[in-house]
Design a protein around this motif. Sequence first.
Motif, mmCIF file in Angstrom:
data_model
loop_
_atom_site.group_PDB
_atom_site.id
_atom_site.type_symbol
_atom_site.label_atom_id
_atom_site.label_comp_id
_atom_site.label_asym_id
_atom_site.label_seq_id
_atom_site.Cartn_x
_atom_site.Cartn_y
_atom_site.Cartn_z
ATOM 1 N N GLN A 1 46.415 45.525 47.962
ATOM 2 C CA GLN A 1 45.224 45.021 47.702
ATOM 3 C C GLN A 1 44.231 45.551 47.084
ATOM 4 O O GLN A 1 43.044 45.846 46.119
ATOM 5 C CB GLN A 1 44.396 44.610 49.418
ATOM 6 C CG GLN A 1 44.773 43.795 49.756
ATOM 7 C CD GLN A 1 44.986 42.895 49.839
ATOM 8 O OE1 GLN A 1 43.922 41.824 49.037
ATOM 9 N NE2 GLN A 1 45.992 41.806 50.325
ATOM 10 N N GLY A 2 44.803 47.164 46.700
ATOM 11 C CA GLY A 2 43.672 48.398 46.099
ATOM 12 C C GLY A 2 44.416 48.301 44.671
ATOM 13 O O GLY A 2 44.241 48.756 43.911
ATOM 14 N N THR A 3 45.339 47.094 44.553
ATOM 15 C CA THR A 3 46.262 46.480 42.823
ATOM 16 C C THR A 3 46.074 45.720 42.375
ATOM 17 O O THR A 3 45.269 44.696 42.997
ATOM 18 C CB THR A 3 48.077 47.038 43.317
ATOM 19 O OG1 THR A 3 47.982 46.458 44.078
ATOM 20 C CG2 THR A 3 48.255 48.048 43.488
ATOM 21 N N PRO A 4 46.362 45.798 41.283
ATOM 22 C CA PRO A 4 45.741 44.364 39.725
ATOM 23 C C PRO A 4 46.288 43.495 40.268
ATOM 24 O O PRO A 4 47.539 43.625 41.029
ATOM 25 C CB PRO A 4 45.771 44.978 39.043
ATOM 26 C CG PRO A 4 45.409 45.993 38.228
ATOM 27 C CD PRO A 4 46.531 47.153 39.809
ATOM 28 N N VAL A 5 46.253 42.384 40.201
ATOM 29 C CA VAL A 5 47.316 40.991 41.054
ATOM 30 C C VAL A 5 48.808 40.947 39.756
ATOM 31 O O VAL A 5 49.468 40.888 40.265
ATOM 32 C CB VAL A 5 46.324 39.681 40.402
ATOM 33 C CG1 VAL A 5 47.175 38.900 40.921
ATOM 34 C CG2 VAL A 5 45.571 39.597 41.369
ATOM 35 N N GLU A 6 48.677 41.726 38.741
ATOM 36 C CA GLU A 6 49.929 41.432 38.192
ATOM 37 C C GLU A 6 50.859 42.279 38.348
ATOM 38 O O GLU A 6 52.222 42.380 37.909
ATOM 39 C CB GLU A 6 49.460 41.399 36.507
ATOM 40 C CG GLU A 6 48.351 40.441 35.766
ATOM 41 C CD GLU A 6 47.316 40.910 36.196
ATOM 42 O OE1 GLU A 6 46.204 39.939 35.569
ATOM 43 O OE2 GLU A 6 46.717 42.071 37.028
ATOM 44 N N VAL A 7 50.024 43.930 38.933
ATOM 45 C CA VAL A 7 51.305 44.686 39.439
ATOM 46 C C VAL A 7 51.733 44.880 41.104
ATOM 47 O O VAL A 7 52.482 45.443 41.189
ATOM 48 C CB VAL A 7 50.501 46.443 39.373
ATOM 49 C CG1 VAL A 7 51.614 47.292 39.196
ATOM 50 C CG2 VAL A 7 49.685 46.218 37.889
ATOM 51 N N ARG A 8 50.719 43.549 41.815
ATOM 52 C CA ARG A 8 51.238 43.651 42.835
ATOM 53 C C ARG A 8 52.809 43.218 43.948
ATOM 54 O O ARG A 8 53.385 43.765 44.368
ATOM 55 C CB ARG A 8 50.716 42.534 43.491
ATOM 56 C CG ARG A 8 48.946 43.222 44.059
ATOM 57 C CD ARG A 8 48.138 41.317 44.945
ATOM 58 N NE ARG A 8 46.775 42.745 44.550
ATOM 59 C CZ ARG A 8 45.411 41.899 44.687
ATOM 60 N NH1 ARG A 8 45.753 40.346 45.378
ATOM 61 N NH2 ARG A 8 44.532 42.147 45.101
#
Length: 457
Positions: free
Chosen positions: A206-213
């Motif tokens: 949850q603490g990472t950008p959507v593109e990196v998830r």
Amino acid sequence: MATGLRRRLLVMLIAPLILLAFASAWSNYRSTENVAAQQDLRLLGLVPLLADSVIGEGLRGDAVLLLVAPPVEEFMKDRPGYSAYAILDADGKVMHGESWLAGQVPPTREAELHSEERGGTRWRIVSQRQQTVLGELIFVVADGSDPRQQWVRAILIKVLLPNLILIAAAAFAVRWAVQLALRPLMTLRGAVERRSPRDLSPIDVQGTPVEVRPLVQSLNRLFALVEAQAEGHRRFVADAAHQLRTPLAGLQAQVEAWGQAAQARSADDFLPLPVDQVQKLRAATRRTSQLANQLLALSRADVGSMEGQPMQPIELKTLCEATLETFLDAASAKQIDLGLDAEPARVMGHEWLLRELLANLADNAVRYTPAGGTVTIRCGRHDGDAFIEVEDDGPGVPAGERSRILERFYRLQGTGGEGTGLGLAIADEIARVHHGQLLLSEGHGGRGLRVRAKFPG
């Protein structure tokens, strides 16, 4: 990686702006060409009007009488200092108008257009033969406001310069925006770099950008697989050690009893095996039992398996006193002077692991110190760090071998005794579990070995 992404994003965003700047300059140039073409058409249209303006001969023989047509008059008024005309005779002499336009004689009856530099101004000049009431004359019209001479300056000042300033400002803005946008990725990289090699806990998705998830989720799956494999390995070692302990303990008890009975009997009594073979069997049984216990301790002391277990405050002085009592009989059997030099010191840790660490250090010292030697157990504080150490005056370890004896199953060449090469490896593993360090050095007076476990705080 982030630097590469930043560079690629900057290039991908700035390159279109540069292309647009050149496209705008090209468009401006084409527009200038259109304006220049319209100017040429206007100059060509003024020539017959100027010819129609000739209404007769002037008072002098070399002059003409003009009634200037309104378009020609308007042309002259709109461009003061940048418009001129002349009427020439067949030889190119000026009959009326600007003298510097003399000699503009076209070879045919077709209009001739050309450009000429004069006084820092680029003039567009048209000359053509026209039939008038005075016969055939040559009419020349010049325009100093040729847009061709302005287009370079206009492109530099009005197009390229503003665009370059815009590109420079956009580069700084894009760089700042890219850096800000990549900050979560840099934070993720830092979190991964700071991890212990055995820390396989999942990363917070949850603490990472959507593109990196998707990448983070893949990493978490990989961490889970590696953790499961490592946990299976630890369970195997622990289970194997547990399974070996009970039969080995029974076997060792039987062999010990047999060995004692063999020593008590006289040489004439019948024995199934000679005494020396019984003693070898007893030594082998002891080594096997010790190996099983140390494998179990090594499995339990693994850094990854202890990450989630809470630590308790441990008094090192109490631990040293208990260890002294444990090894006092073994030291007395070899006539070793086992001493204690303990000062109060407290650390946060796992008591059973620290007890195992100190027991391994004391066991090594008592095992390899010759009869009549000295072994000292110490604890306290030094330079703000808590420590426990064991020092002996035995054969010691060469400086070049001290880093290697911390490796598992490594033993010095020519070393006697019943060791397995795991004692110091276990102690080093336990020290790292407690964020400490195992230090090896010479003993007092350059003799023996001093092993110190140093703990922060």
